[in-house]
Design a protein around this motif. Structure first.
Motif, PDB file in Angstrom:
ATOM      1  N   VAL A  46      -2.847   8.919  -1.192  1.00  0.00           N
ATOM      2  CA  VAL A  46      -2.590   9.467  -0.060  1.00  0.00           C
ATOM      3  C   VAL A  46      -0.870   9.587  -0.027  1.00  0.00           C
TER       4      VAL A  46
ATOM      5  N   LYS B 244      -6.657   3.130   1.553  1.00  0.00           N
ATOM      6  CA  LYS B 244      -5.470   3.524   0.776  1.00  0.00           C
ATOM      7  C   LYS B 244      -5.245   2.986  -0.338  1.00  0.00           C
TER       8      LYS B 244
ATOM      9  N   SER C  89       0.747  -1.074  -0.062  1.00  0.00           N
ATOM     10  CA  SER C  89      -0.110  -0.214   0.139  1.00  0.00           C
ATOM     11  C   SER C  89       0.834   1.255   0.047  1.00  0.00           C
TER      12      SER C  89
ATOM     13  N   SER D  39       0.848   8.970   5.439  1.00  0.00           N
ATOM     14  CA  SER D  39       0.641   7.683   5.378  1.00  0.00           C
ATOM     15  C   SER D  39       1.567   7.176   6.749  1.00  0.00           C
TER      16      SER D  39
END
Length: 312
Positions: free
Chosen positions: A283, A273, A223, A288
């Motif tokens: 993002v 995300k 991610s 993050s």
């Protein structure tokens, strides 16, 4: 950007050297019970080495080195925080089998070595899947959200039952096992028969349990980065320090009862995300990193404060 093969080889050579140094320096085989202070010192060393590697990425990585360094930190923090949940499972396993503390570091060493091999395979497979099927990020995202929500209903008192482990059942079907401990040995010869000890059974359970944890943690690191080198190195550096972190946390595990809620929020966040990226909403990595770090610290602080108040 594709890195040359020699960099990958050099990284794995360095990992093997660090593992050997850790094995030789962190407790004498079968003769030494690792203290909390020793574990804290080694944990600090591993974190320092990881940050030094991150600095190396910032200084020498081709391309956007600053962004890659931030991705490494975010991936490292995700894997490190999720690995802490693994450690509580390991604690229950050692308790279930009655493994003395002075023999636990031997099992953890080989458990971590096996995890490094398995994680490498999973990460390269994951990169290949994402490269070919972009939509699989949505599947990863939904799975992480589901796992994160599920952690809020996790029962802390649930006991680990290794007898239900499929791999343990399969192993016992083909190989005889003794019920008695034989110090730090995985195998013994008794009456002409080669027998496995409970120490090996624990190792099998730890390795197979790590596979289940990897299903959560590896998609979570994807991610924050698609770079296989960043995903792999952040994952491996987080795992390398697990042995020391286990002995540091084992003595204070009762103070982190609310950590699972923080991990649930982190998993749900990285899942969302991933889904946002499918619709071109990104993002930023620094944001993050800040959210992941903030949630982790807050959950740990709340755990300690509330546990202390209950003791008063």
């Amino acid at each position: 950007m594709t890195l040359p093969l020699w960099i990958w080889i050099l990284f794995y050579v360095l990992v093997l050297i660090m593992l050997l140094i850790d094995l030789k320096s962190f407790g004498k085989k079968g003769q030494h019970e690792v203290s909390v202070s020793e574990a804290l010192k080694m944990t600090a060393v591993w974190i320092g080495v990881s940050l030094l590697f991150c600095a190396g990425i910032y200084a020498f990585y081709p391309g956007d080195a600053h962004e890659k360094a931030m991705e490494f930190l975010a991936g490292y923090l995700i894997e490190k925080s999720l690995s802490m949940d693994n450690l509580f499972v390991f604690l229950m396993l050692f308790s279930f089998f009655g493994i003395p503390r002075k023999y636990q570091h031997e099992v953890l060493f080989w458990g971590i070595f096996g995890a490094l091999v398995l994680r490498s395979i999973f990460i390269f497979a994951g990169v290949a899947m994402i490269t070919r099927f972009e939509w699989i990020l949505g599947v990863f995202g939904l799975f992480l959200i589901y796992t994160g929500i599920k952690m809020f209903g996790h029962d802390d008192d649930e006991q680990v039952d290794p007898s239900k482990n499929v791999f343990v059942k399969l192993f016992k079907r083909f190989f005889p096992v003794t019920d008695r401990m034989h110090e730090d040995r995985f195998f013994i010869v008794e009456n002409g028969r080669r027998l496995a000890t409970p120490l090996l059974i624990v190792l099998i359970v730890i390795e197979t349990t790590d596979v289940a944890f990897a299903v959560d943690s590896i998609p979570a690191v994807f991610s924050v980065s698609r770079d296989p080198f960043i995903v792999l190195t952040s994952n491996i550096f987080a795992i390398l320090g697990l042995r020391a972190l286990y002995f540091a946390l084992a003595a204070i595990a009762q103070y982190f009862t609310y950590l699972k809620y923080g991990l649930g929020i982190i998993l749900s966040f990285v899942g969302v995300k991933m889904l946002l990226e499918l619709v071109d909403i990104e993002v930023p990595t620094p944001l993050s990193l800040a959210i992941i770090f903030g949630v982790l610290v807050l959950s740990m602080v709340l755990s300690v404060v509330i546990s202390k108040r209950r003791e008063e």
